[in-house]
Design a protein around this motif. Structure first.
Motif, short mmCIF file in Angstrom:
data_model
loop_
_atom_site.label_atom_id
_atom_site.label_comp_id
_atom_site.label_asym_id
_atom_site.label_seq_id
_atom_site.Cartn_x
_atom_site.Cartn_y
_atom_site.Cartn_z
N UNK A 72 0.82 -1.22 0.00
CA UNK A 72 0.00 0.00 0.00
C UNK A 72 0.85 1.26 0.00
N UNK A 73 1.98 1.22 0.72
CA UNK A 73 2.74 2.46 0.90
C UNK A 73 4.21 2.14 1.13
N UNK A 74 5.04 3.03 0.61
CA UNK A 74 6.49 2.96 0.84
C UNK A 74 6.89 4.15 1.71
N UNK A 100 1.71 4.04 -2.98
CA UNK A 100 1.78 5.36 -2.36
C UNK A 100 3.16 5.53 -1.74
N UNK A 101 3.65 6.76 -1.74
CA UNK A 101 4.99 7.03 -1.21
C UNK A 101 4.91 8.17 -0.20
N UNK A 102 5.45 7.93 0.99
CA UNK A 102 5.62 8.97 2.00
C UNK A 102 7.11 9.23 2.15
N UNK A 103 7.53 10.45 1.83
CA UNK A 103 8.94 10.83 1.92
C UNK A 103 9.16 11.71 3.14
N UNK A 104 10.30 11.51 3.81
CA UNK A 104 10.63 12.38 4.94
C UNK A 104 11.61 13.48 4.54
N UNK A 105 12.03 13.51 3.26
CA UNK A 105 13.06 14.46 2.83
C UNK A 105 12.63 15.40 1.72
N UNK A 318 9.63 11.86 16.66
CA UNK A 318 8.64 12.82 16.15
C UNK A 318 8.35 12.59 14.67
N UNK A 319 9.41 12.39 13.89
CA UNK A 319 9.20 12.12 12.46
C UNK A 319 8.44 10.82 12.27
N UNK A 320 8.85 9.78 12.99
CA UNK A 320 8.15 8.50 12.87
C UNK A 320 6.68 8.62 13.27
N UNK A 321 6.41 9.41 14.31
CA UNK A 321 5.03 9.60 14.73
C UNK A 321 4.18 10.26 13.65
N UNK A 322 4.76 11.26 12.99
CA UNK A 322 4.01 11.94 11.92
C UNK A 322 3.82 11.03 10.72
N UNK A 323 4.85 10.22 10.41
CA UNK A 323 4.74 9.29 9.29
C UNK A 323 3.65 8.26 9.56
N UNK A 324 3.65 7.70 10.75
CA UNK A 324 2.65 6.67 11.08
C UNK A 324 1.24 7.25 11.04
N UNK A 325 1.07 8.47 11.53
CA UNK A 325 -0.25 9.09 11.50
C UNK A 325 -0.71 9.38 10.07
N UNK A 326 0.27 9.59 9.17
CA UNK A 326 -0.07 9.93 7.79
C UNK A 326 -0.45 8.71 6.96
N UNK A 327 0.00 7.52 7.34
CA UNK A 327 -0.20 6.34 6.49
C UNK A 327 -1.66 6.15 6.08
#
Length: 340
Positions: A72-74, A100-105, A318-327
């Motif tokens: 579903x998502x990378x 779907x792709x979620x980038x942190x950069x 904090x970054x991981x928390x935002x990524x997980x909430x966004x999935x």
């Protein structure tokens, strides 16, 4: 979603590994793939890399193997690329494969880098029926959400400044510290206007400036950079190695958004190897300052809550928390570029 989200973790540096652990620990996610750049990690179980029980998912350095997965998502967490668009080829292939792709950069507000640039990314996302999202604390949150909210108290808003100070002395990856961050470099050899590091961070933080301007209804006519470095006054023995006296010990990547020729938004990020340097000693992690009626100054810090021996930093959580909430939001979003 009524089932678990099928997740691919891309890269296992400090940020990527924190996201990987969050996926493995989540009852709402199933890890189905793991991409690594280090060939020594290929074939290793994801659980071993994350210091978790075995998962049966083995890391791979083959993008073709990742593309073939039903996911579903990378979660795209590589080191910053130089040039900044250096990961675009991989990201477009992932999108066009239907992931779907979620980038942190990157990809927080790609329109800031040109309408044509954003349209190419949008086309890849639509081709695969997928969504591309940039998610993070900075860019992604400090200016775009917090500063935007603080500005809601202003009767008249003249200028918004968001400043971040990051202690980088504990980062273990030497290639990242002495390469991507520019620490230990000879300042005389750095082009702070058009050099590769300057261009990378200008493109990165111009997205924060443009996104905040859009939320505040400020129509920008230009974006300009104002970068600087601070030199070490002594040898610094940091986790990644040694920063020699007289070389770069801190970088200030600062971008301004101008409207009618006047600076209305300033976004500054300070990467620092020695927090005793006078310019950074005692500074909060973030400071948001509004000039107008009324003026506002807001300081924020992330705090250490780890058990002894755990090296994961608050900003990684904090970054991981935002990524997980966004999935779930990104997976449910229509194809294209996610606007958060």
């Amino acid at each position: 979603m009524t089932r678990k989200a099928r997740v691919v973790q891309w890269a296992t540096g400090s940020m990527g590994k924190t996201c990987l652990r969050a996926v493995l620990d989540s009852p709402d996610c199933e890890l189905v793939g793991l991409f690594v750049y280090n060939p020594a990690k290929a074939g290793v179980d994801a659980g071993e890399i994350a210091r978790r029980p075995a998962t049966g998912v083995l890391a791979t350095s083959s993008i073709d193997e990742i593309l073939a997965l039903d996911a579903d998502v990378v979660l795209h967490c590589p080191m910053l690329a130089s040039p900044y668009d250096g990961h675009d080829g991989d990201v477009k292939r992932l999108l066009e494969s239907g992931k779907n792709v979620i980038s942190i950069n990157n990809y927080f507000h790609p329109w800031a880098l040109g309408e044509a640039y954003a349209q190419v990314l949008e086309a890849s996302a639509r081709k695969g029926g997928a969504t591309l999202a940039g998610v993070g604390v900075n860019p992604g949150w400090a200016a775009e959400k917090v500063a935007a909210a603080v500005a809601g108290v202003s009767l008249r808003l003249d200028h918004v400044a968001t400043t971040e100070v990051i202690d980088c002395s504990g980062i273990p990856n030497a290639a990242y510290v002495f390469g991507a961050l520019g620490m230990g470099a000879d300042a005389a050899g750095l082009d702070l206007k058009d050099g590769p590091l300057a261009r990378t961070f200008t493109d990165m933080y111009a997205q924060s400036v443009a996104a905040l301007a859009g939320k505040l209804g400020i129509e920008l006519d230009a974006v300009e950079s104002d970068h600087a470095v601070t030199l070490a006054d002594q040898d610094l023995d940091v986790r990644a190695g040694v920063v020699r006296a007289g070389t770069v010990a801190a970088t200030t990547w600062r971008v301004h958004g101008l409207a009618a020729g006047v600076r209305r938004i300033t976004h500054a990020v300070n990467w620092v190897m020695d927090m005793s340097l006078p310019a950074f000693a005692g500074k909060p992690h973030w400071e948001i300052e509004l000039t107008g009626l009324p003026g506002v100054r807001l300081s924020m810090d992330l705090t250490e809550t780890n058990e002894p021996g755990v090296r994961t930093k608050p900003e990684q959580y904090a970054v991981a928390g935002m990524v997980m909430a966004a999935i779930p939001k990104v997976v449910a979003a229509p194809p294209g570029i996610w606007r958060g």
